[in-house]
Design a protein around this motif. Sequence first.
Motif, PDB file in Angstrom:
ATOM      1  N   GLY A 177       0.819  -1.208   0.000  1.00  0.00           N
ATOM      2  CA  GLY A 177       0.000   0.000   0.000  1.00  0.00           C
ATOM      3  C   GLY A 177       0.850   1.254   0.000  1.00  0.00           C
ATOM      4  O   GLY A 177       0.620   2.189  -0.787  1.00  0.00           O
ATOM      5  N   GLU A 178       1.848   1.293   0.879  1.00  0.00           N
ATOM      6  CA  GLU A 178       2.748   2.440   0.930  1.00  0.00           C
ATOM      7  C   GLU A 178       3.500   2.594  -0.387  1.00  0.00           C
ATOM      8  O   GLU A 178       3.679   3.708  -0.893  1.00  0.00           O
ATOM      9  N   ALA A 179       3.945   1.468  -0.953  1.00  0.00           N
ATOM     10  CA  ALA A 179       4.681   1.516  -2.219  1.00  0.00           C
ATOM     11  C   ALA A 179       3.831   2.124  -3.327  1.00  0.00           C
ATOM     12  O   ALA A 179       4.312   2.950  -4.116  1.00  0.00           O
ATOM     13  N   VAL A 180       2.580   1.726  -3.412  1.00  0.00           N
ATOM     14  CA  VAL A 180       1.687   2.244  -4.448  1.00  0.00           C
ATOM     15  C   VAL A 180       1.436   3.736  -4.243  1.00  0.00           C
ATOM     16  O   VAL A 180       1.476   4.531  -5.194  1.00  0.00           O
ATOM     17  N   ARG A 181       1.189   4.128  -3.001  1.00  0.00           N
ATOM     18  CA  ARG A 181       0.913   5.546  -2.751  1.00  0.00           C
ATOM     19  C   ARG A 181       2.125   6.422  -3.034  1.00  0.00           C
ATOM     20  O   ARG A 181       1.980   7.556  -3.514  1.00  0.00           O
ATOM     21  N   ARG A 182       3.316   5.904  -2.794  1.00  0.00           N
ATOM     22  CA  ARG A 182       4.523   6.718  -2.977  1.00  0.00           C
ATOM     23  C   ARG A 182       5.011   6.744  -4.418  1.00  0.00           C
ATOM     24  O   ARG A 182       5.549   7.762  -4.877  1.00  0.00           O
ATOM     25  N   THR A 183       4.837   5.675  -5.156  1.00  0.00           N
ATOM     26  CA  THR A 183       5.402   5.617  -6.505  1.00  0.00           C
ATOM     27  C   THR A 183       4.366   5.741  -7.611  1.00  0.00           C
ATOM     28  O   THR A 183       4.721   5.995  -8.758  1.00  0.00           O
ATOM     29  N   ARG A 184       3.088   5.497  -7.283  1.00  0.00           N
ATOM     30  CA  ARG A 184       2.000   5.614  -8.252  1.00  0.00           C
ATOM     31  C   ARG A 184       2.277   4.837  -9.547  1.00  0.00           C
ATOM     32  O   ARG A 184       2.249   5.401 -10.659  1.00  0.00           O
ATOM     33  N   PRO A 185       2.551   3.561  -9.450  1.00  0.00           N
ATOM     34  CA  PRO A 185       2.839   2.759 -10.646  1.00  0.00           C
ATOM     35  C   PRO A 185       1.563   2.376 -11.380  1.00  0.00           C
ATOM     36  O   PRO A 185       0.443   2.586 -10.883  1.00  0.00           O
ATOM     37  N   ALA A 186       1.734   1.797 -12.558  1.00  0.00           N
ATOM     38  CA  ALA A 186       0.582   1.271 -13.299  1.00  0.00           C
ATOM     39  C   ALA A 186       0.117  -0.060 -12.728  1.00  0.00           C
ATOM     40  O   ALA A 186      -0.982  -0.521 -13.032  1.00  0.00           O
ATOM     41  N   GLY A 187       0.977  -0.674 -11.915  1.00  0.00           N
ATOM     42  CA  GLY A 187       0.619  -1.951 -11.310  1.00  0.00           C
ATOM     43  C   GLY A 187       1.736  -2.443 -10.423  1.00  0.00           C
ATOM     44  O   GLY A 187       2.784  -1.793 -10.278  1.00  0.00           O
ATOM     45  N   VAL A 188       1.521  -3.594  -9.798  1.00  0.00           N
ATOM     46  CA  VAL A 188       2.518  -4.184  -8.905  1.00  0.00           C
ATOM     47  C   VAL A 188       2.694  -5.655  -9.228  1.00  0.00           C
ATOM     48  O   VAL A 188       1.803  -6.309  -9.783  1.00  0.00           O
ATOM     49  N   ASP A 189       3.865  -6.161  -8.859  1.00  0.00           N
ATOM     50  CA  ASP A 189       4.217  -7.557  -9.112  1.00  0.00           C
ATOM     51  C   ASP A 189       4.834  -8.131  -7.841  1.00  0.00           C
ATOM     52  O   ASP A 189       5.667  -7.481  -7.204  1.00  0.00           O
ATOM     53  N   VAL A 190       4.427  -9.342  -7.465  1.00  0.00           N
ATOM     54  CA  VAL A 190       4.952  -9.958  -6.249  1.00  0.00           C
ATOM     55  C   VAL A 190       5.204 -11.434  -6.496  1.00  0.00           C
ATOM     56  O   VAL A 190       4.520 -12.082  -7.285  1.00  0.00           O
ATOM     57  N   SER A 191       6.207 -11.975  -5.791  1.00  0.00           N
ATOM     58  CA  SER A 191       6.472 -13.411  -5.836  1.00  0.00           C
ATOM     59  C   SER A 191       6.764 -13.916  -4.432  1.00  0.00           C
ATOM     60  O   SER A 191       5.911 -14.443  -3.757  1.00  0.00           O
ATOM     61  N   SER A 192       7.999 -13.707  -3.949  1.00  0.00           N
ATOM     62  CA  SER A 192       8.351 -14.242  -2.635  1.00  0.00           C
ATOM     63  C   SER A 192       7.574 -13.595  -1.500  1.00  0.00           C
ATOM     64  O   SER A 192       7.410 -14.199  -0.434  1.00  0.00           O
ATOM     65  N   GLY A 193       7.069 -12.393  -1.720  1.00  0.00           N
ATOM     66  CA  GLY A 193       6.333 -11.694  -0.673  1.00  0.00           C
ATOM     67  C   GLY A 193       4.998 -12.307  -0.316  1.00  0.00           C
ATOM     68  O   GLY A 193       4.366 -11.901   0.668  1.00  0.00           O
ATOM     69  N   VAL A 194       4.543 -13.283  -1.105  1.00  0.00           N
ATOM     70  CA  VAL A 194       3.281 -13.973  -0.779  1.00  0.00           C
ATOM     71  C   VAL A 194       3.536 -15.480  -0.650  1.00  0.00           C
ATOM     72  O   VAL A 194       2.726 -16.297  -1.051  1.00  0.00           O
ATOM     73  N   GLU A 195       4.702 -15.816  -0.072  1.00  0.00           N
ATOM     74  CA  GLU A 195       5.067 -17.224   0.095  1.00  0.00           C
ATOM     75  C   GLU A 195       5.279 -17.571   1.560  1.00  0.00           C
ATOM     76  O   GLU A 195       5.682 -16.720   2.370  1.00  0.00           O
ATOM     77  N   SER A 196       5.063 -18.842   1.888  1.00  0.00           N
ATOM     78  CA  SER A 196       5.370 -19.360   3.219  1.00  0.00           C
ATOM     79  C   SER A 196       6.742 -20.013   3.254  1.00  0.00           C
ATOM     80  O   SER A 196       7.319 -20.225   4.331  1.00  0.00           O
ATOM     81  N   ALA A 197       7.282 -20.340   2.078  1.00  0.00           N
ATOM     82  CA  ALA A 197       8.619 -20.895   1.890  1.00  0.00           C
ATOM     83  C   ALA A 197       8.981 -20.646   0.438  1.00  0.00           C
ATOM     84  O   ALA A 197       8.096 -20.384  -0.387  1.00  0.00           O
ATOM     85  N   PRO A 198      10.267 -20.691   0.083  1.00  0.00           N
ATOM     86  CA  PRO A 198      10.641 -20.414  -1.310  1.00  0.00           C
ATOM     87  C   PRO A 198       9.888 -21.286  -2.307  1.00  0.00           C
ATOM     88  O   PRO A 198       9.961 -22.513  -2.264  1.00  0.00           O
ATOM     89  N   GLY A 199       9.116 -20.628  -3.169  1.00  0.00           N
ATOM     90  CA  GLY A 199       8.352 -21.345  -4.187  1.00  0.00           C
ATOM     91  C   GLY A 199       7.000 -21.857  -3.731  1.00  0.00           C
ATOM     92  O   GLY A 199       6.253 -22.412  -4.548  1.00  0.00           O
ATOM     93  N   VAL A 200       6.655 -21.654  -2.457  1.00  0.00           N
ATOM     94  CA  VAL A 200       5.379 -22.155  -1.918  1.00  0.00           C
ATOM     95  C   VAL A 200       4.470 -20.964  -1.621  1.00  0.00           C
ATOM     96  O   VAL A 200       4.706 -20.205  -0.670  1.00  0.00           O
ATOM     97  N   LYS A 201       3.441 -20.791  -2.438  1.00  0.00           N
ATOM     98  CA  LYS A 201       2.555 -19.649  -2.276  1.00  0.00           C
ATOM     99  C   LYS A 201       1.600 -19.847  -1.088  1.00  0.00           C
ATOM    100  O   LYS A 201       1.186 -20.963  -0.781  1.00  0.00           O
ATOM    101  N   ASP A 202       1.262 -18.727  -0.442  1.00  0.00           N
ATOM    102  CA  ASP A 202       0.376 -18.696   0.716  1.00  0.00           C
ATOM    103  C   ASP A 202      -0.918 -17.999   0.304  1.00  0.00           C
ATOM    104  O   ASP A 202      -0.906 -16.812  -0.018  1.00  0.00           O
ATOM    105  N   ASP A 203      -2.022 -18.722   0.320  1.00  0.00           N
ATOM    106  CA  ASP A 203      -3.293 -18.168  -0.160  1.00  0.00           C
ATOM    107  C   ASP A 203      -3.694 -16.912   0.605  1.00  0.00           C
ATOM    108  O   ASP A 203      -4.162 -15.931   0.009  1.00  0.00           O
ATOM    109  N   ALA A 204      -3.529 -16.931   1.930  1.00  0.00           N
ATOM    110  CA  ALA A 204      -3.939 -15.782   2.738  1.00  0.00           C
ATOM    111  C   ALA A 204      -3.096 -14.555   2.403  1.00  0.00           C
ATOM    112  O   ALA A 204      -3.609 -13.428   2.341  1.00  0.00           O
TER     113      ALA A 204
END
Length: 241
Positions: A177-204
């Motif tokens: 949220g802070e990143a979007v408000r500060r940089t105002r990008p066209a979109g965002v991309d995430v990978s490890s930030g939504v994982e419980s372990a490397p390569g394992v995605k966390d639904d929540a």
Amino acid sequence: MSAPFLVKICGLSTPASIDAAVDAGADMIGLVHFARSPRHVDADAAARLADHARGRAAVVLLTVDADDALLDALVARIRPDVVQLHGREDVARVAAVRARTRLKVAKALGIASADDVDRARDHDRGSADYLLFDAKPPKDATRPGGLGAPFDWDLLAGAAFATPVLLSGGLGPTNVGEAVRRTRPAGVDVSSGVESAPGVKDDAKIRAFVAAARAAAAEIAPPEDAARGAADASTRQTRQR
């Protein structure tokens, strides 16, 4: 009227994680074909995952310095909507891939200094459809990308690009949220930030990330775009029921 804010969840490797991303409202899902990544999927697996997502989210195929033969084989097998180039591809190579595949191309660029932002402008000339700003990897890294670390978002202050910019690198549910408000990008991309372990995605974490990104995007959107975003979200929820 500006373009819709984009949310991309990258490094997906199971049908369940794709469902989680789509159900949360992601616009793009990323499939990584790079053997040194813990999120690597081979061509056959990527094709099955792409088919699972097709029609529900744009399929992005991530490659690193792939040659023409590999790109041709992957594109024919996986049939992505977007090719993401995450290596050392220069402007000419990006343009060549776009012409060869006849697909949209996203070019990832490492950012660690103002000079990197200036160099990124070389790609802001129509060779790419999206620019993805990531943190630069450490000098001893064996893989490209920020590897879960953010860069200094203030480097993008006042930096305008004609090509849509997707912000990446060290993002997660608590800071997007802070990143979007500060940089105002066209979109965002995430990978490890939504994982419980490397390569394992966390639904929540996926749900929380998408919700936080969309809430921040709504805060900075013009009134007419915010109203359209709310309508789009309602439509997505109706389709998912």
